[in-house]
Enzyme design. Structure first.
Site, PDB file in Angstrom:
ATOM      1  N   TYR A   6      48.622  33.455  42.252  1.00 39.09           N
ATOM      2  CA  TYR A   6      49.336  33.750  41.392  1.00 39.09           C
ATOM      3  C   TYR A   6      50.165  33.451  42.213  1.00 39.09           C
ATOM      4  O   TYR A   6      50.673  34.623  41.799  1.00 39.09           O
ATOM      5  CB  TYR A   6      48.437  35.028  41.130  1.00 39.09           C
ATOM      6  CG  TYR A   6      46.964  34.963  40.339  1.00 39.09           C
ATOM      7  CD1 TYR A   6      47.142  34.389  39.579  1.00 39.09           C
ATOM      8  CD2 TYR A   6      46.578  35.664  40.955  1.00 39.09           C
ATOM      9  CE1 TYR A   6      45.553  34.261  38.721  1.00 39.09           C
ATOM     10  CE2 TYR A   6      44.921  35.914  40.466  1.00 39.09           C
ATOM     11  CZ  TYR A   6      44.203  34.732  38.889  1.00 39.09           C
ATOM     12  OH  TYR A   6      43.466  34.486  38.688  1.00 39.09           O
ATOM     13  N   TYR A 132      40.873  38.230  29.657  1.00 39.32           N
ATOM     14  CA  TYR A 132      40.995  37.784  30.888  1.00 39.32           C
ATOM     15  C   TYR A 132      39.645  37.672  30.997  1.00 39.32           C
ATOM     16  O   TYR A 132      38.740  38.237  31.295  1.00 39.32           O
ATOM     17  CB  TYR A 132      41.744  38.529  31.783  1.00 39.32           C
ATOM     18  CG  TYR A 132      41.967  37.243  33.452  1.00 39.32           C
ATOM     19  CD1 TYR A 132      42.495  36.348  33.135  1.00 39.32           C
ATOM     20  CD2 TYR A 132      40.560  37.945  33.673  1.00 39.32           C
ATOM     21  CE1 TYR A 132      42.472  35.963  34.487  1.00 39.32           C
ATOM     22  CE2 TYR A 132      40.719  37.031  35.060  1.00 39.32           C
ATOM     23  CZ  TYR A 132      40.837  36.142  35.476  1.00 39.32           C
ATOM     24  OH  TYR A 132      41.405  35.532  36.789  1.00 39.32           O
ATOM     25  N   ASP A 219      30.995  40.716  28.917  1.00 46.75           N
ATOM     26  CA  ASP A 219      32.149  40.064  30.387  1.00 46.75           C
ATOM     27  C   ASP A 219      32.227  41.676  31.615  1.00 46.75           C
ATOM     28  O   ASP A 219      33.333  42.177  30.343  1.00 46.75           O
ATOM     29  CB  ASP A 219      32.894  39.439  29.954  1.00 46.75           C
ATOM     30  CG  ASP A 219      33.796  39.171  31.223  1.00 46.75           C
ATOM     31  OD1 ASP A 219      32.962  39.809  32.895  1.00 46.75           O
ATOM     32  OD2 ASP A 219      35.267  38.664  31.896  1.00 46.75           O
ATOM     33  N   LYS A 246      31.902  41.398  40.666  1.00 43.24           N
ATOM     34  CA  LYS A 246      32.685  42.736  41.636  1.00 43.24           C
ATOM     35  C   LYS A 246      31.928  43.912  42.138  1.00 43.24           C
ATOM     36  O   LYS A 246      31.422  43.919  43.276  1.00 43.24           O
ATOM     37  CB  LYS A 246      34.021  42.793  40.578  1.00 43.24           C
ATOM     38  CG  LYS A 246      35.217  42.278  40.017  1.00 43.24           C
ATOM     39  CD  LYS A 246      36.417  42.747  39.490  1.00 43.24           C
ATOM     40  CE  LYS A 246      37.266  41.358  38.779  1.00 43.24           C
ATOM     41  NZ  LYS A 246      38.339  40.766  39.886  1.00 43.24           N
TER      42      LYS A 246
HETATM   43  C1  LIG Z   1      36.759  40.407  33.015  1.00 44.62           C
HETATM   44  C2  LIG Z   1      37.074  39.505  33.860  1.00 44.62           C
HETATM   45  N1  LIG Z   1      36.232  38.653  33.910  1.00 44.62           N
HETATM   46  C3  LIG Z   1      35.585  37.065  35.417  1.00 44.62           C
HETATM   47  C4  LIG Z   1      36.649  37.663  36.167  1.00 44.62           C
HETATM   48  C5  LIG Z   1      36.945  36.816  37.222  1.00 44.62           C
HETATM   49  O1  LIG Z   1      35.954  36.934  38.058  1.00 44.62           O
HETATM   50  P1  LIG Z   1      35.543  36.147  39.543  1.00 44.62           P
HETATM   51  O2  LIG Z   1      37.220  36.555  40.038  1.00 44.62           O
HETATM   52  O3  LIG Z   1      35.309  37.143  41.244  1.00 44.62           O
HETATM   53  O4  LIG Z   1      35.992  34.725  39.599  1.00 44.62           O
HETATM   54  C6  LIG Z   1      37.034  38.613  36.390  1.00 44.62           C
HETATM   55  C7  LIG Z   1      38.597  38.740  37.831  1.00 44.62           C
HETATM   56  O5  LIG Z   1      39.095  40.311  37.542  1.00 44.62           O
HETATM   57  C8  LIG Z   1      37.916  39.095  35.410  1.00 44.62           C
HETATM   58  O6  LIG Z   1      38.499  40.634  35.461  1.00 44.62           O
END
Ligand SMILES: Cc1ncc(COP(=O)(O)O)c(C=O)c1O
Length: 395
Positions: A6, A132, A219, A246
């Site tokens: 980024y 996101y 998610d 995470k």
């Molecule tokens: C809600 C959400 N989904 C998916 C992701 C993507 O995860 P990764 O960075 O492990 O690919 C993130 C990353 O911040 C996220 O906050």
């Protein structure tokens, strides 16, 4: 040369170099910093946790990796068994991958094929404004994150709605027979600006998804493991597919899982090879990641992390409720997340270095000065984070 995330590489400021990390602290050559953002929200147990480090070392003495294609192993079996009982409802079918983005891709692929396997054509995805879901292509498409993915604005096949029940009902009235899924970050939209919304929206979404057989995908890559103050939002409203990442591994290794319910799994379970889920990341079910995830869940339960999180929420309210400044639009608190949302992003320019000099690592983004602290944080450490945030406005 390292190409940093980024960043405009031409103008980026030099990153802080970390030489050690322990508990909530990061160490540079000249500074000791509380990591107020838990390394992009994953490091819930803190750094150098002896049991987590030992779990990795112990597994490494056996083998660091074998593929899941045609092979299996105890760490992935034990983790799966644990997740089956740890996760709510009939979320029992665990498909592993190496990152949250890929796990989101898998969930979307499952939702599409859930329909094609039943002879139905349902090409559309319903998603939220400001969503996101990661940086891979389909995840970008269901995301509504203009600030990140401005270079890729193709949004075919996705309808974005605000977190308002009338908009939700209208979307279902118009598109219910074309939607394969509704994907949401439940209650807390992270990278889209730490936006918080009410659970009544998710309850109504559950009703509509059930009525029209549209799969509800949570998610919980960011919200899972207590971040919202619920263990999982899925404990309150049961989705058809749950995505975790995470904190799954306590942040110690990159890994994620897409967990399907019975109904979803059944749509793939067949004598017909063409109904199988055709996906298989090289590192899925990595034994080191599974071993550390299993240990992390054990610690989460044994040390009653939910009460730690509730205590963090109490302290956050005590320290931050009522804090105002003409530059601040709103202070929002949910579980283990506190965000000061400012009107103008330029208000936050220079804050990272200001915080660094006062012993806190912070990474504001968009209009958000925020903390998503490790759950092992002590009261005085949390107060230090809040004092630094408030001091920025009081200068
Ligand atoms: C809600 C959400 N989904 C998916 C992701 C993507 O995860 P990764 O960075 O492990 O690919 C993130 C990353 O911040 C996220 O906050």
């Amino acid at each position: 040369m390292i190409w940093y995330p980024y960043e405009q590489m031409k103008t980026m400021k030099a990153p802080y170099k970390i030489v050690d990390a322990d508990g909530v602290y990061l160490y540079t050559e000249d500074q000791k910093l509380i990591d107020s953002v838990s390394s992009w929200w994953c490091m819930i147990h803190g750094y150098k946790h002896p049991e987590l480090t030992a779990a990795i070392k112990e597994q490494a003495d056996h083998f660091c990796h074998v593929m899941l294609g045609g092979l299996t192993h105890e760490p992935v079996q034990k983790l799966t068994q644990k997740l089956e009982s740890f996760l709510p409802g009939d979320l029992n079918y665990c498909f592993y991958s190496d990152s949250g983005s890929v796990a989101v891709e898998v969930s979307l692929k499952m939702a599409l094929q859930y329909n094609t396997n039943q002879g139905r054509k349902r090409p559309l995805v319903l998603a939220l404004e400001h969503a996101y879901h990661g940086d891979t292509f389909k995840a970008m498409e269901v995301g509504d994150d203009e600030d990140y993915h401005f270079a890729f604005d193709k949004k075919e096949g996705v309808i974005h709605i605000p977190t308002e029940i009338p908009a939700l009902e209208e979307a279902f009235a118009n598109y219910h027979d074309q939607l394969n899924c509704f994907i949401v970050e439940p209650l807390l939209q992270g990278a889209g600006g730490m936006r918080m919304y009410d659970i009544s929206f998710l309850k109504r979404a559950r009703e509509l998804c059930s009525e029209y057989d549209v799969l509800l995908i949570f998610d919980e890559v960011a919200t899972g493991f207590g971040r919202t103050g619920y263990r999982f939002v899925a404990d309150e409203v049961l989705p058809d597919i749950l995505v975790l990442g995470k904190a799954l591994t306590g942040g110690y290794l990159g890994h994620a899982v897409t967990v399907a319910s019975q109904k979803v799994f059944d749509a793939f379970y067949s004598d017909d090879d063409r109904k199988a889920l055709m996906h298989g990341p090289t590192f899925m079910g990595n034994p080191l990641a599974c071993a550390v995830a299993l240990k992390g869940i054990e610690i989460f339960e044994r040390e009653d992390y939910m009460s730690k999180i509730h205590r963090i929420t109490e302290i956050s309210h005590r320290e931050m409720d009522g804090f105002t400044d003409p530059r601040i639009r709103e202070v929002r608190i949910m579980g283990g997340c506190t965000c000061m949302d400012v009107y103008d992003p330029s208000t936050l320019e220079g804050f990272q270095q200001f915080a660094y000099e006062r012993g806190v690592f912070s990474r504001p983004f968009l209009t958000c000065m925020y903390t998503m602290m490790p759950y092992i944080i002590k009261e005085e450490e949390l107060i230090q984070i809040y004092d630094v945030m408030k001091e920025w406005f009081r200068r």
